[in-house]
Motif scaffolding. Structure first.
Motif, PDB file in Angstrom:
ATOM      1  N   LEU A 176     -18.880  -0.937 -22.731  1.00 55.84           N
ATOM      2  CA  LEU A 176     -18.945  -0.957 -21.267  1.00 55.84           C
ATOM      3  C   LEU A 176     -18.621  -2.354 -20.751  1.00 55.84           C
ATOM      4  N   GLU A 177     -17.822  -2.399 -19.715  1.00 63.51           N
ATOM      5  CA  GLU A 177     -17.311  -3.679 -19.221  1.00 63.51           C
ATOM      6  C   GLU A 177     -18.417  -4.690 -18.923  1.00 63.51           C
ATOM      7  N   GLU A 178     -19.497  -4.241 -18.319  1.00 64.96           N
ATOM      8  CA  GLU A 178     -20.573  -5.167 -17.944  1.00 64.96           C
ATOM      9  C   GLU A 178     -21.367  -5.690 -19.143  1.00 64.96           C
ATOM     10  N   HIS A 179     -21.102  -5.155 -20.340  1.00 62.22           N
ATOM     11  CA  HIS A 179     -21.804  -5.596 -21.544  1.00 62.22           C
ATOM     12  C   HIS A 179     -20.874  -6.283 -22.549  1.00 62.22           C
ATOM     13  N   ARG A 180     -19.670  -6.595 -22.121  1.00 57.27           N
ATOM     14  CA  ARG A 180     -18.731  -7.278 -23.003  1.00 57.27           C
ATOM     15  C   ARG A 180     -19.084  -8.749 -23.135  1.00 57.27           C
ATOM     16  N   ARG A 181     -18.602  -9.350 -24.203  1.00 52.40           N
ATOM     17  CA  ARG A 181     -18.811 -10.760 -24.517  1.00 52.40           C
ATOM     18  C   ARG A 181     -20.275 -11.064 -24.848  1.00 52.40           C
ATOM     19  N   HIS A 182     -20.943 -10.044 -25.422  1.00 53.31           N
ATOM     20  CA  HIS A 182     -22.324 -10.226 -25.878  1.00 53.31           C
ATOM     21  C   HIS A 182     -22.453  -9.867 -27.354  1.00 53.31           C
ATOM     22  N   GLY A 183     -21.327  -9.758 -28.062  1.00 50.49           N
ATOM     23  CA  GLY A 183     -21.360  -9.491 -29.491  1.00 50.49           C
ATOM     24  C   GLY A 183     -21.415  -8.028 -29.891  1.00 50.49           C
ATOM     25  N   ILE A 184     -21.350  -7.132 -28.919  1.00 50.03           N
ATOM     26  CA  ILE A 184     -21.445  -5.705 -29.222  1.00 50.03           C
ATOM     27  C   ILE A 184     -20.221  -5.230 -29.991  1.00 50.03           C
ATOM     28  N   ALA A 185     -19.031  -5.561 -29.504  1.00 48.81           N
ATOM     29  CA  ALA A 185     -17.806  -5.152 -30.202  1.00 48.81           C
ATOM     30  C   ALA A 185     -17.773  -5.751 -31.608  1.00 48.81           C
ATOM     31  N   THR A 186     -18.187  -6.987 -31.730  1.00 52.05           N
ATOM     32  CA  THR A 186     -18.214  -7.636 -33.041  1.00 52.05           C
ATOM     33  C   THR A 186     -19.148  -6.888 -33.987  1.00 52.05           C
ATOM     34  N   ALA A 187     -20.335  -6.536 -33.522  1.00 56.31           N
ATOM     35  CA  ALA A 187     -21.300  -5.823 -34.359  1.00 56.31           C
ATOM     36  C   ALA A 187     -20.756  -4.451 -34.774  1.00 56.31           C
ATOM     37  N   LEU A 188     -20.132  -3.745 -33.848  1.00 55.18           N
ATOM     38  CA  LEU A 188     -19.549  -2.441 -34.170  1.00 55.18           C
ATOM     39  C   LEU A 188     -18.408  -2.599 -35.172  1.00 55.18           C
ATOM     40  N   PHE A 189     -17.559  -3.594 -34.948  1.00 53.17           N
ATOM     41  CA  PHE A 189     -16.415  -3.822 -35.821  1.00 53.17           C
ATOM     42  C   PHE A 189     -16.874  -4.190 -37.232  1.00 53.17           C
ATOM     43  N   GLU A 190     -17.899  -5.013 -37.323  1.00 56.93           N
ATOM     44  CA  GLU A 190     -18.436  -5.376 -38.632  1.00 56.93           C
ATOM     45  C   GLU A 190     -19.009  -4.154 -39.354  1.00 56.93           C
ATOM     46  N   THR A 191     -19.593  -3.237 -38.601  1.00 51.67           N
ATOM     47  CA  THR A 191     -20.083  -1.991 -39.193  1.00 51.67           C
ATOM     48  C   THR A 191     -18.914  -1.197 -39.770  1.00 51.67           C
TER      49      THR A 191
END
Length: 162
Positions: free
Chosen positions: A84-99
């Motif tokens: 979600l746009e308002e939650h970007r740049r908080h490491g969420i995509a990185t955590a998902l990608f690492e998974t």
């Protein structure tokens, strides 16, 4: 914060994100699209039927992002990654990608393959920061009736319209 594998009980939450992802993806190509909840639910159900690993990032019971992997053992493709746009740049995509990288590692692979729209500068930058900088495939299609060529791109001895 929790990352877990999605299942059928997550249909509404994940489908909402899938619908937003499809709107954003259409916008990269210059199209304007409306969220289609029914199509998004069908897409999520199809991923589950095919056995694609889907991981969601939840915080306080709310789904903030997801990643879909397609496994053609031993190869793992990232079908989609959305936060979600308002939650970007908080490491969420990185955590998902690492998974997802852990999924690839479970098949003995040290890389994943990523489908990325050429206009998706944010995702391209995200991938390059993680060492993903090698082209693998080029998708080529016939130009649509009246579709302009915005620019030309050269790959080795070939020039393509884009």
């Amino acid at each position: 914060m929790q990352i877990r594998r999605a299942d059928l009980s997550d249909t509404d939450a994940v489908a909402s994100l899938v619908a937003k992802f499809r709107v954003a993806l259409a916008g990269l190509g210059g199209a304007v699209a409306a969220e289609d909840a029914t199509a998004a639910q069908e897409e999520f159900a199809d991923y589950l039927r095919r056995g694609y690993p889907i991981y969601i990032y939840q915080s306080e019971g709310r789904c903030l992002g997801y990643i879909v992997c397609r496994v053609d053992a031993p190869t793992v493709w990232v079908e989609s990654l959305y936060v979600l746009e308002e939650h970007r740049r908080h490491g969420i995509a990185t955590a998902l990608f690492e998974t997802a990288e852990q999924v690839a590692a479970s098949y003995g692979e040290d890389t994943m393959y990523n489908y990325v729209h050429p206009n998706n500068d944010g995702m391209i930058t995200f991938l390059k920061k993680r060492g993903y900088d090698m082209l693998n495939l080029i998708e080529i299609r016939k130009r649509g009736a009246g579709e302009p060529v915005r620019e030309e791109i050269r790959v080795r001895n070939n020039t393509f319209g884009y």
